[in-house]
Design an enzyme around this catalytic site. Structure first.
Site, PDB file in Angstrom:
ATOM      1  N   ARG A   1       3.086  -6.818   9.267  1.00 16.88           N
ATOM      2  CA  ARG A   1       2.200  -5.805  10.025  1.00 16.88           C
ATOM      3  C   ARG A   1       2.796  -5.609  11.519  1.00 16.88           C
ATOM      4  O   ARG A   1       2.979  -4.436  11.880  1.00 16.88           O
ATOM      5  CB  ARG A   1       0.893  -5.988   9.878  1.00 16.88           C
ATOM      6  CG  ARG A   1       0.248  -5.761   8.479  1.00 16.88           C
ATOM      7  CD  ARG A   1      -0.946  -6.498   8.476  1.00 16.88           C
ATOM      8  NE  ARG A   1      -2.063  -6.201   7.180  1.00 16.88           N
ATOM      9  CZ  ARG A   1      -2.939  -6.583   6.713  1.00 16.88           C
ATOM     10  NH1 ARG A   1      -3.626  -7.457   7.577  1.00 16.88           N
ATOM     11  NH2 ARG A   1      -3.612  -6.276   5.630  1.00 16.88           N
TER      12      ARG A   1
ATOM     13  N   HIS B   1      -1.735  -5.684   1.380  1.00 16.80           N
ATOM     14  CA  HIS B   1      -2.872  -6.487   1.041  1.00 16.80           C
ATOM     15  C   HIS B   1      -2.920  -7.838   0.643  1.00 16.80           C
ATOM     16  O   HIS B   1      -1.831  -7.862   0.046  1.00 16.80           O
ATOM     17  CB  HIS B   1      -3.834  -5.943   0.052  1.00 16.80           C
ATOM     18  CG  HIS B   1      -5.002  -6.429  -0.292  1.00 16.80           C
ATOM     19  ND1 HIS B   1      -6.316  -6.518   0.218  1.00 16.80           N
ATOM     20  CD2 HIS B   1      -5.097  -7.539  -1.450  1.00 16.80           C
ATOM     21  CE1 HIS B   1      -7.060  -7.503  -0.234  1.00 16.80           C
ATOM     22  NE2 HIS B   1      -6.008  -7.850  -1.420  1.00 16.80           N
TER      23      HIS B   1
ATOM     24  N   GLU C   1      -9.632 -10.329  -7.502  1.00 18.24           N
ATOM     25  CA  GLU C   1      -8.526  -9.244  -7.644  1.00 18.24           C
ATOM     26  C   GLU C   1      -7.571  -9.346  -8.597  1.00 18.24           C
ATOM     27  O   GLU C   1      -7.014  -8.281  -8.874  1.00 18.24           O
ATOM     28  CB  GLU C   1      -8.321  -9.405  -6.052  1.00 18.24           C
ATOM     29  CG  GLU C   1      -9.202  -9.113  -5.017  1.00 18.24           C
ATOM     30  CD  GLU C   1      -8.627  -9.428  -3.462  1.00 18.24           C
ATOM     31  OE1 GLU C   1      -7.632  -9.699  -3.348  1.00 18.24           O
ATOM     32  OE2 GLU C   1      -9.436  -9.173  -2.699  1.00 18.24           O
TER      33      GLU C   1
ATOM     34  N   THR D   1      -5.198  -7.398  10.586  1.00 18.38           N
ATOM     35  CA  THR D   1      -5.525  -6.477  10.322  1.00 18.38           C
ATOM     36  C   THR D   1      -4.998  -5.151  11.134  1.00 18.38           C
ATOM     37  O   THR D   1      -4.375  -4.243  10.586  1.00 18.38           O
ATOM     38  CB  THR D   1      -6.882  -6.324   9.896  1.00 18.38           C
ATOM     39  OG1 THR D   1      -7.508  -7.343   9.213  1.00 18.38           O
ATOM     40  CG2 THR D   1      -7.263  -5.029   9.268  1.00 18.38           C
TER      41      THR D   1
ATOM     42  N   ASN E   1      -1.840  -0.346   7.000  1.00 19.58           N
ATOM     43  CA  ASN E   1      -1.181  -1.779   7.687  1.00 19.58           C
ATOM     44  C   ASN E   1      -0.277  -2.251   6.540  1.00 19.58           C
ATOM     45  O   ASN E   1      -0.170  -3.460   6.407  1.00 19.58           O
ATOM     46  CB  ASN E   1      -2.156  -2.589   8.106  1.00 19.58           C
ATOM     47  CG  ASN E   1      -3.260  -3.080   7.015  1.00 19.58           C
ATOM     48  OD1 ASN E   1      -2.937  -2.580   5.913  1.00 19.58           O
ATOM     49  ND2 ASN E   1      -4.197  -3.497   7.597  1.00 19.58           N
TER      50      ASN E   1
ATOM     51  N   ARG F   1      -1.367 -14.308   4.286  1.00 21.86           N
ATOM     52  CA  ARG F   1      -1.990 -13.809   5.243  1.00 21.86           C
ATOM     53  C   ARG F   1      -1.357 -13.981   6.606  1.00 21.86           C
ATOM     54  O   ARG F   1      -1.497 -13.062   7.450  1.00 21.86           O
ATOM     55  CB  ARG F   1      -3.524 -14.199   5.198  1.00 21.86           C
ATOM     56  CG  ARG F   1      -4.210 -13.467   3.928  1.00 21.86           C
ATOM     57  CD  ARG F   1      -5.756 -13.464   3.784  1.00 21.86           C
ATOM     58  NE  ARG F   1      -6.314 -12.823   4.988  1.00 21.86           N
ATOM     59  CZ  ARG F   1      -6.996 -11.386   5.096  1.00 21.86           C
ATOM     60  NH1 ARG F   1      -6.693 -10.825   3.934  1.00 21.86           N
ATOM     61  NH2 ARG F   1      -7.584 -11.428   6.050  1.00 21.86           N
TER      62      ARG F   1
ATOM     63  N   PHE G   1     -15.228   3.252   7.245  1.00 16.88           N
ATOM     64  CA  PHE G   1     -13.866   3.371   6.800  1.00 16.88           C
ATOM     65  C   PHE G   1     -13.548   3.182   5.340  1.00 16.88           C
ATOM     66  O   PHE G   1     -12.379   3.197   4.875  1.00 16.88           O
ATOM     67  CB  PHE G   1     -12.920   2.421   7.472  1.00 16.88           C
ATOM     68  CG  PHE G   1     -13.061   0.906   7.255  1.00 16.88           C
ATOM     69  CD1 PHE G   1     -12.678   0.248   6.116  1.00 16.88           C
ATOM     70  CD2 PHE G   1     -13.762   0.314   8.320  1.00 16.88           C
ATOM     71  CE1 PHE G   1     -12.886  -0.932   5.859  1.00 16.88           C
ATOM     72  CE2 PHE G   1     -14.065  -1.040   8.034  1.00 16.88           C
ATOM     73  CZ  PHE G   1     -13.543  -1.860   6.767  1.00 16.88           C
TER      74      PHE G   1
ATOM     75  N   TYR H   1     -12.269  -2.995  -3.237  1.00 21.69           N
ATOM     76  CA  TYR H   1     -12.664  -2.872  -1.840  1.00 21.69           C
ATOM     77  C   TYR H   1     -14.149  -3.125  -2.188  1.00 21.69           C
ATOM     78  O   TYR H   1     -14.900  -2.594  -0.797  1.00 21.69           O
ATOM     79  CB  TYR H   1     -12.025  -1.652  -1.178  1.00 21.69           C
ATOM     80  CG  TYR H   1     -10.556  -2.084  -0.844  1.00 21.69           C
ATOM     81  CD1 TYR H   1     -10.413  -3.027   0.080  1.00 21.69           C
ATOM     82  CD2 TYR H   1      -9.629  -1.045  -1.218  1.00 21.69           C
ATOM     83  CE1 TYR H   1      -9.039  -3.279   0.530  1.00 21.69           C
ATOM     84  CE2 TYR H   1      -8.483  -1.176  -0.958  1.00 21.69           C
ATOM     85  CZ  TYR H   1      -7.954  -2.151   0.098  1.00 21.69           C
ATOM     86  OH  TYR H   1      -6.807  -2.535   0.474  1.00 21.69           O
TER      87      TYR H   1
ATOM     88  N   LYS I   1       0.912  -1.063   0.079  1.00 23.98           N
ATOM     89  CA  LYS I   1      -0.079  -0.145  -0.097  1.00 23.98           C
ATOM     90  C   LYS I   1       0.843   1.299   0.335  1.00 23.98           C
ATOM     91  O   LYS I   1       2.138   1.209   0.350  1.00 23.98           O
ATOM     92  CB  LYS I   1      -1.061  -0.238   1.285  1.00 23.98           C
ATOM     93  CG  LYS I   1      -1.763  -1.309   1.224  1.00 23.98           C
ATOM     94  CD  LYS I   1      -2.685  -1.191   2.418  1.00 23.98           C
ATOM     95  CE  LYS I   1      -3.624  -2.399   2.463  1.00 23.98           C
ATOM     96  NZ  LYS I   1      -4.666  -2.357   3.582  1.00 23.98           N
TER      97      LYS I   1
HETATM   98  P1  DAT Z   1      -7.476  -7.122   5.718  1.00 24.22           P
HETATM   99  O1  DAT Z   1      -6.622  -6.104   4.670  1.00 24.22           O
HETATM  100  O2  DAT Z   1      -6.707  -7.754   6.643  1.00 24.22           O
HETATM  101  O3  DAT Z   1      -8.034  -8.260   4.699  1.00 24.22           O
HETATM  102  P2  DAT Z   1     -10.113  -5.992   5.678  1.00 24.22           P
HETATM  103  O4  DAT Z   1     -10.386  -6.489   4.424  1.00 24.22           O
HETATM  104  O5  DAT Z   1     -11.274  -6.484   6.769  1.00 24.22           O
HETATM  105  O6  DAT Z   1      -8.666  -6.463   6.108  1.00 24.22           O
HETATM  106  O7  DAT Z   1     -10.065  -4.468   5.594  1.00 24.22           O
HETATM  107  C1  DAT Z   1      -9.472  -3.706   4.406  1.00 24.22           C
HETATM  108  C2  DAT Z   1      -8.626  -2.501   4.951  1.00 24.22           C
HETATM  109  O8  DAT Z   1      -9.406  -1.519   5.471  1.00 24.22           O
HETATM  110  C3  DAT Z   1      -7.757  -3.254   6.179  1.00 24.22           C
HETATM  111  O9  DAT Z   1      -6.247  -3.569   5.578  1.00 24.22           O
HETATM  112  C4  DAT Z   1      -7.766  -1.853   6.942  1.00 24.22           C
HETATM  113  C5  DAT Z   1      -8.811  -1.082   6.624  1.00 24.22           C
HETATM  114  N1  DAT Z   1      -9.662  -1.666   8.083  1.00 24.22           N
HETATM  115  C6  DAT Z   1     -10.377  -2.505   8.107  1.00 24.22           C
HETATM  116  N2  DAT Z   1     -11.293  -2.644   9.291  1.00 24.22           N
HETATM  117  C7  DAT Z   1     -10.922  -1.270   9.635  1.00 24.22           C
HETATM  118  C8  DAT Z   1     -11.848  -0.680  10.827  1.00 24.22           C
HETATM  119  N3  DAT Z   1     -12.501  -1.273  11.728  1.00 24.22           N
HETATM  120  N4  DAT Z   1     -11.282   0.604  11.069  1.00 24.22           N
HETATM  121  C9  DAT Z   1     -10.388   1.306  10.012  1.00 24.22           C
HETATM  122  N5  DAT Z   1      -9.770   0.729   9.271  1.00 24.22           N
HETATM  123  C10 DAT Z   1     -10.179  -0.525   8.841  1.00 24.22           C
HETATM  124 MG    MG Z   2      -9.272  -8.103   3.021  1.00 25.68          MG
END
Ligand code: DAT
Ligand code: MG
Length: 143
Positions: free
Chosen positions: A107, A124, A135, A96, A121, A90, A62, A54, A14
């Protein structure tokens, strides 16, 4: 654990990772684990591409900060291949929330809470074979 099915996953470094010069460390961890990088590019994604990537988070508080953050600088997109690479990357990435991601993970070692609306973080990784196919098509389908 006895499965030997070769998978592919989409990995992104990212904008925070590119800005901080951590692309090499991320790639090194993927390669050291033994996965093969089969595609790689530095890019400036469009808002439309990121909203599609996304889509599962649309409507969440968010979502807009996440898209804005992902537009804040170049990213590195890559495809990694290997047996159970989706789960394996992962695991390398850590959970996350970087504050509690285990030390030893990308991370956990390299990111922390920055007090922003969206969690920054560094990386991805696709979360299932279906997500990976979707994706990879978004990021590399039209190359
Ligand atoms: P991951 O990237 O671990 O698969 P995710 O798909 O649930 O996590 O979310 C996508 C991204 O969005 C994640 O890397 C960081 C952000 N994110 C997720 N949950 C969040 C939250 N509760 N508050 C703020 N940012 C968040
Ligand atoms: Mg995800």
């Amino acid at each position: 654990m006895s499965s030997t099915k070769v998978e592919r996953t989409l990995i992104l470094v990212k904008p925070d990772g590119v800005r901080r010069g951590l692309v090499g460390q991320v790639i090194s961890r993927i390669e050291s684990k033994g996965y093969q990088i089969t595609d790689l590019k530095l890019m400036n994604p469009t808002r439309a591409l990121l909203e599609e990537h996304y889509a599962e988070h649309k409507g969440k508080p968010f979502f807009e900060p996440l898209v804005e953050f992902m537009l804040s600088g170049p990213i590195v997109a890559m495809v990694a291949e290997g047996e159970r690479v989706i789960e394996g990357f992962r695991s390398l990435a850590g959970v996350t929330d970087p504050t509690v991601a285990a030390p030893g993970t990308i991370r956990g070692d390299l990111a922390r809470d920055q007090g922003t609306k969206v969690v920054q973080n560094l990386v991805h990784g696709s979360d299932s074979p279906e997500s990976a196919n979707r994706e990879i098509a978004i990021f590399f389908g039209g190359k």
